[in-house]
Write an enzyme that holds these catalytic residues in place. Structure first.
Site, PDB file in Angstrom:
ATOM      1  N   ASN A  49      12.382  26.966  19.326  1.00 18.02           N
ATOM      2  CA  ASN A  49      13.141  26.891  18.909  1.00 18.02           C
ATOM      3  C   ASN A  49      13.627  24.902  18.322  1.00 18.02           C
ATOM      4  O   ASN A  49      12.508  24.555  18.573  1.00 18.02           O
ATOM      5  CB  ASN A  49      14.634  27.650  19.574  1.00 18.02           C
ATOM      6  N   THR A  52      12.212  25.654   7.714  1.00 16.15           N
ATOM      7  CA  THR A  52      11.729  25.068   6.940  1.00 16.15           C
ATOM      8  C   THR A  52      11.093  25.024   6.368  1.00 16.15           C
ATOM      9  O   THR A  52      11.065  24.679   4.676  1.00 16.15           O
ATOM     10  CB  THR A  52      11.732  23.647   8.525  1.00 16.15           C
ATOM     11  N   CYS A  98      19.837  27.712  21.176  1.00 21.15           N
ATOM     12  CA  CYS A  98      20.465  27.010  20.169  1.00 21.15           C
ATOM     13  C   CYS A  98      20.708  26.114  20.536  1.00 21.15           C
ATOM     14  O   CYS A  98      22.183  26.372  20.598  1.00 21.15           O
ATOM     15  CB  CYS A  98      21.591  28.065  19.670  1.00 21.15           C
ATOM     16  N   ASN A 114      19.242  34.721  20.828  1.00 23.71           N
ATOM     17  CA  ASN A 114      19.184  33.382  20.559  1.00 23.71           C
ATOM     18  C   ASN A 114      19.981  32.735  22.245  1.00 23.71           C
ATOM     19  O   ASN A 114      20.945  32.290  22.229  1.00 23.71           O
ATOM     20  CB  ASN A 114      20.446  33.539  19.627  1.00 23.71           C
TER      21      ASN A 114
END
Length: 303
Positions: free
Chosen positions: A191, A265, A129, A126
């Protein structure tokens, strides 16, 4: 029924649906709804060397067709994950992907080294972020920084390495190429987009962190475009995400160029979204006389 299995960097997934990091924790809560084998894989909560409390609240806000979050990588730390969560996850008949975050290049390398000696199946780096003050997105916004972090981590990473890309850049295809050139086995994108909401009564940002990562259906067209651009630029597998809510979204993302997809989501509004997406994919493939879901990938007609 068509074959929903896909291969990403030598790892077999029973289907192309992966739970996106940060949306399913380590899977315990969702296992109360259905077997986690519903997912082809699970990208676990972003994990750091040491435990992180995350950002102070409020750290989530609604947006039209989506949400903002600035949770700030709250997690119990890598050793806790390996000792307490990983043994249980390995019994769930799904691919386990460790999502790795850090504040320095050394952090990322150390995490890759520790996790390479564990039972995880893959590592997702990642570097995109937007919800922490240091680290994270600073490594993912230029070809030079992406190439450098990928090259450094590759030396320590014995597992297939996925680089998670930020959409908050001017040329995501070039950044994907930089990751590929330095040893990435796959890329995942997008992302969250950086966003902000303001309380009109107090005139203060709704989120304590001021800005947060925007996700949900509103970002889907941006994600489709970026996945298509990246697929045209690299030869490694592409994992597409960003606003996928229905099986139609999943089909569209794969047609754009995704070899597998991540959903996030959507799980907050409908925990059964992965079940419905898998059923819809099966029906679509049968209706179009396709034997494998891989026949969908990168079949968009642009002329």
């Amino acid at each position: 029924m068509a074959d929903l299995g896909v291969n990403i960097a030598g790892v077999h997934f029973n289907n192309p649906i992966i739970a996106a990091s940060g949306t399913i924790g380590f899977g315990h809560e969702y296992s109360e709804f259905y077997p986690l084998s519903v997912f082809g894989g699970i990208s676990c909560k972003g994990t750091t060397l040491k435990e992180r409390p995350g950002n102070p609240p409020p750290r989530i806000a609604e947006t039209p067709m989506g949400m903002l979050n600035a949770v700030g990588l709250q997690n119990p730390g890598v050793e806790h994950f390996i000792e307490n969560d990983l043994p249980w996850l390995k019994k769930q008949n799904t691919v386990v992907i460790a999502n790795v975050a850090g504040s320095t290049q050394e952090d990322y390398c150390k995490m890759a080294e520790i996790l390479s000696d564990s039972d995880i199946d893959m590592i997702e780096l990642n570097i995109s972020c937007p919800n922490v003050k240091e680290g994270g997105v600073q490594f993912g916004t230029s070809c030079e920084s992406v190439g450098a972090i990928t090259k450094a981590v590759r030396k320590y990473c014995k597992k297939p390495l996925i680089i998670k890309l930020s959409p908050n850049v001017s040329d995501i295809a070039s950044i994907a190429k930089a990751a590929e050139a330095e040893g990435a086995d796959a890329v995942s994108l997008i992302n969250t987009l950086t966003g902000m909401r303001i309380d009109i009564n107090t005139r203060r940002p709704i989120i304590k962190n001021i800005t947060g990562g925007m996700s949900g259906p509103a970002v889907f067209p941006v994600a489709v475009r970026m996945v298509w651009q990246v697929k045209n630029a690299v030869s490694i597998p592409v994992i597409g995400m960003g606003g996928i809510t229905t099986w139609k979204d999943a089909v569209e993302m794969m047609i754009a160029g995704a070899d597998a997809i991540q959903i996030g989501t959507a799980l907050f509004t409908d925990p059964y979204a992965p079940v419905k997406i898998a059923e819809g994919l099966n029906t679509y493939l049968d209706e179009h006389n396709m034997k494998s879901v891989t026949e969908l990938t990168h079949t968009v007609i642009t002329d």
